[in-house]
Design a protein around this motif. Structure first.
Motif, mmCIF file in Angstrom:
data_model
loop_
_atom_site.group_PDB
_atom_site.id
_atom_site.type_symbol
_atom_site.label_atom_id
_atom_site.label_comp_id
_atom_site.label_asym_id
_atom_site.label_seq_id
_atom_site.Cartn_x
_atom_site.Cartn_y
_atom_site.Cartn_z
ATOM 1 N N MET B 40 0.973 -1.081 -0.018
ATOM 2 C CA MET B 40 -0.253 0.086 -0.183
ATOM 3 C C MET B 40 0.845 1.222 -0.049
ATOM 4 S SD MET B 40 -2.684 1.370 2.530
ATOM 5 C CE MET B 40 -1.432 1.909 3.623
ATOM 6 N N PHE B 41 1.883 1.253 0.897
ATOM 7 C CA PHE B 41 2.640 2.565 0.854
ATOM 8 C C PHE B 41 3.617 2.582 -0.599
ATOM 9 C CE2 PHE B 41 2.167 2.733 5.529
ATOM 10 C CZ PHE B 41 2.127 3.954 5.633
ATOM 11 N N ALA B 42 3.899 1.367 -1.040
ATOM 12 C CA ALA B 42 4.575 1.634 -2.363
ATOM 13 C C ALA B 42 3.752 2.294 -3.446
ATOM 14 C CB ALA B 42 4.824 0.151 -2.897
ATOM 15 N N THR B 43 2.368 2.167 -3.494
ATOM 16 C CA THR B 43 1.510 2.738 -4.551
ATOM 17 C C THR B 43 1.393 4.242 -4.074
ATOM 18 O OG1 THR B 43 -0.499 2.185 -3.019
ATOM 19 C CG2 THR B 43 -0.175 0.436 -4.850
ATOM 20 N N LEU B 44 1.375 4.399 -2.735
ATOM 21 C CA LEU B 44 1.343 5.924 -2.139
ATOM 22 C C LEU B 44 2.557 6.662 -2.481
ATOM 23 C CD1 LEU B 44 -0.613 5.740 1.198
ATOM 24 C CD2 LEU B 44 -1.522 6.397 -1.142
ATOM 25 N N PHE B 45 3.676 5.992 -2.461
ATOM 26 C CA PHE B 45 5.213 6.641 -2.939
ATOM 27 C C PHE B 45 5.203 6.508 -4.167
ATOM 28 C CE2 PHE B 45 7.135 5.221 1.386
ATOM 29 C CZ PHE B 45 7.616 6.551 1.540
ATOM 30 N N ALA B 46 4.714 5.781 -5.001
ATOM 31 C CA ALA B 46 4.773 5.759 -6.509
ATOM 32 C C ALA B 46 3.961 7.044 -6.907
ATOM 33 C CB ALA B 46 4.328 4.545 -7.234
ATOM 34 N N THR B 47 2.775 7.053 -6.240
ATOM 35 C CA THR B 47 1.874 8.334 -6.569
ATOM 36 C C THR B 47 2.782 9.617 -6.568
ATOM 37 O OG1 THR B 47 -0.038 6.963 -6.164
ATOM 38 C CG2 THR B 47 -0.595 9.086 -6.298
ATOM 39 N N PHE B 48 3.345 9.636 -5.232
ATOM 40 C CA PHE B 48 3.883 11.024 -4.806
ATOM 41 C C PHE B 48 4.942 11.139 -5.877
ATOM 42 C CE2 PHE B 48 7.224 13.410 -2.807
ATOM 43 C CZ PHE B 48 6.360 14.395 -2.306
ATOM 44 N N ILE B 49 5.879 10.256 -6.120
ATOM 45 C CA ILE B 49 6.823 10.543 -7.048
ATOM 46 C C ILE B 49 6.540 11.054 -8.417
ATOM 47 C CG2 ILE B 49 8.967 9.408 -8.249
ATOM 48 C CD1 ILE B 49 9.067 7.807 -5.744
ATOM 49 N N VAL B 50 5.453 10.445 -8.957
ATOM 50 C CA VAL B 50 4.820 10.544 -10.271
ATOM 51 C C VAL B 50 4.368 12.144 -10.306
ATOM 52 C CG1 VAL B 50 3.132 10.098 -11.803
ATOM 53 C CG2 VAL B 50 4.700 8.169 -11.167
ATOM 54 N N LEU B 51 3.514 12.685 -9.222
ATOM 55 C CA LEU B 51 2.879 13.886 -9.256
ATOM 56 C C LEU B 51 3.798 14.934 -8.421
ATOM 57 C CD1 LEU B 51 -0.673 12.675 -7.938
ATOM 58 C CD2 LEU B 51 0.298 13.196 -10.425
ATOM 59 N N ARG B 52 4.987 14.422 -8.204
ATOM 60 C CA ARG B 52 5.840 15.655 -7.395
ATOM 61 C C ARG B 52 6.073 16.857 -8.132
ATOM 62 N NH1 ARG B 52 10.809 12.885 -4.954
ATOM 63 N NH2 ARG B 52 10.310 14.849 -3.641
ATOM 64 N N GLY B 53 5.913 17.071 -9.483
ATOM 65 C CA GLY B 53 6.048 18.002 -10.386
ATOM 66 C C GLY B 53 4.902 18.913 -10.603
ATOM 67 N N GLY B 54 3.791 18.231 -10.002
ATOM 68 C CA GLY B 54 2.243 18.672 -10.553
ATOM 69 C C GLY B 54 1.935 19.641 -9.523
ATOM 70 N N THR B 55 2.250 21.007 -9.410
ATOM 71 C CA THR B 55 2.207 22.032 -8.208
ATOM 72 C C THR B 55 1.093 23.152 -9.089
ATOM 73 O OG1 THR B 55 4.225 23.163 -8.956
ATOM 74 C CG2 THR B 55 4.303 21.914 -7.008
ATOM 75 N N ASP B 56 0.899 22.887 -9.968
ATOM 76 C CA ASP B 56 -0.268 23.780 -10.736
ATOM 77 C C ASP B 56 0.097 25.138 -10.495
ATOM 78 O OD1 ASP B 56 -2.491 24.115 -12.190
ATOM 79 O OD2 ASP B 56 -3.915 23.851 -10.429
ATOM 80 N N GLY B 57 1.305 25.414 -10.383
ATOM 81 C CA GLY B 57 1.667 26.920 -10.350
ATOM 82 C C GLY B 57 1.510 27.611 -8.934
ATOM 83 N N ASN B 58 1.187 26.573 -7.880
ATOM 84 C CA ASN B 58 0.924 26.811 -6.499
ATOM 85 C C ASN B 58 2.093 26.825 -5.498
ATOM 86 O OD1 ASN B 58 -1.847 27.933 -6.269
ATOM 87 N ND2 ASN B 58 -2.481 25.526 -6.869
ATOM 88 N N VAL B 59 1.981 26.940 -4.193
ATOM 89 C CA VAL B 59 3.421 26.773 -3.701
ATOM 90 C C VAL B 59 4.109 25.646 -3.479
ATOM 91 C CG1 VAL B 59 3.155 28.658 -1.856
ATOM 92 C CG2 VAL B 59 2.073 26.276 -1.574
ATOM 93 N N THR B 60 5.234 25.277 -3.854
ATOM 94 C CA THR B 60 5.942 24.047 -3.756
ATOM 95 C C THR B 60 6.400 23.415 -2.574
ATOM 96 O OG1 THR B 60 8.142 24.936 -4.070
ATOM 97 C CG2 THR B 60 6.677 24.449 -6.024
ATOM 98 N N GLY B 61 6.929 22.571 -2.253
ATOM 99 C CA GLY B 61 7.308 21.807 -1.037
ATOM 100 C C GLY B 61 8.605 22.327 -0.669
ATOM 101 N N ALA B 62 9.427 22.649 -1.650
ATOM 102 C CA ALA B 62 10.648 23.349 -1.305
ATOM 103 C C ALA B 62 10.600 24.631 -0.648
ATOM 104 C CB ALA B 62 11.633 23.523 -2.687
#
Lengths: 114, 205
Positions: B40-62
């Motif tokens: 289950m965590f593998a799927t959530l990690f995969a989702t996060f890694i794939v979507l990490r660029g998808g900030t839609d112009g809003n604030v980023t994690g960095a």
């Protein structure tokens, strides 16, 4: 019943499945060192991007192994080691899902514009 | 089988029990649960890694993630993983009082971890990063939050086990429960290592 308990205890002793305080302390210290290394590298910008990612992933994987061996005692137990076999199966699925997603979605991103 | 009065089968049962200790089977069963949790965590990690660029112009994690709190939570959880192991050691020496003390320390460290995590989430929401802000933040809150829920469940589970041990003492049954709980707690620390590495360190580097 007493016989059974004795047999069980001596059996457990042979397997060393409970670990010792020493092994827990060693595992704890190695974990702390393996946590501090990537923190120092990242927070001081000591390396290039690829090298930093490599350091982060290698120290994380090593620390995962430390948890498995020193804390979760994955090496102990009776043969066959079903827990180890189950774990390897889980890691196989984990890598397939994570690496497969990165690979496929990396190709998809052409034309997705994220 | 167990109800059969025959001597032969009685001997057989005892023999079988020696090889298939019910506590060993429960431990294996729990390992299998942990592996499903890994998936289950593998799927959530995969989702996060794939979507990490998808900030839609809003604030980023960095821009928003603050490492100070994260470093403290990391050491809280790491130490609690260690103390839960020490509790199991005390249990095997039948030192019930010591075991409960170490479990309570484990719980307090876990509660400290949760306190910091809730604070972090409140800070992020205050700064305008919510579950609905962007793909990045959806994936972030789902992944980190799922781990937080696991820690919360673990805390209540541990309290229940302590109450049971105070009432029933250390039996094969309650010992098995403490062993399984400590396995779960070590597992949560292992998941956190990868959260720290992939979600936090790789974001702020």
């Amino acid at each position: 019943m007493a016989d059974h308990n004795n047999a069980h205890n001596s059996h457990g002793g042979e397997r060393h499945e409970h670990g010792s305080l020493k092994s827990y302390i060693i595992g704890y210290i190695i974990s702390i060192v393996l946590t501090i290394i990537p923190l120092v590298v990242v927070l001081n910008d000591m390396m290039g991007r690829t090298a930093t990612i490599a350091v982060i992933m290698v120290t994380a994987t090593l620390q995962f192994l430390v948890q498995l061996i020193f804390f979760m005692h994955v090496r102990d137990g009776e043969q066959p080691r079903w827990n180890l076999i189950t774990l390897i199966f889980g890691v196989l699925i984990l890598l397939t899902v994570v690496v497969g997603s990165i690979w496929i979605m990396g190709n998809n991103s052409i034309g997705m514009k994220m | 089988m167990a109800q059969s009065p025959a001597h032969g089968s009685d001997h057989h049962d005892h023999h079988a029990a020696g090889h298939h200790d019910p506590q060993d089977l429960k431990l294996l069963g729990f390992w299998i649960f942990l592996v499903t949790d890994v998936i289950m965590f593998a799927t959530l990690f995969a989702t996060f890694i794939v979507l990490r660029g998808g900030t839609d112009g809003n604030v980023t994690g960095a821009e928003l993630l603050e490492m100070n709190g994260i470093i403290i939570s990391t050491f809280l959880l790491l130490t609690s993983s260690f103390t839960s192991g020490v509790a199991v050691l005390a249990m095997h020496q039948n030192k019930i009082k010591q075991m409960i003390i170490w479990l309570v320390i484990t719980g307090l460290l876990g509660a400290g971890f949760l306190y910091l995590e809730v604070n972090e989430f409140l800070h992020l929401i205050h700064e305008g990063a919510t579950l609905q802000t962007s793909a990045y933040w959806s994936a972030f809150f789902t992944l980190v939050g799922t781990h937080g829920v696991h820690v919360t469940v673990g805390l209540f589970w541990m309290i229940a086990i302590i109450i049971q041990i105070v009432r029933r003492g250390l039996t094969d049954d309650t010992k098995g429960k403490v062993t399984v709980f400590s396995l779960y707690w070590h597992f949560l620390d292992a998941v956190w290592i990868f959260l720290l590495s992939i979600v936090y360190l790789m974001e702020v580097m």
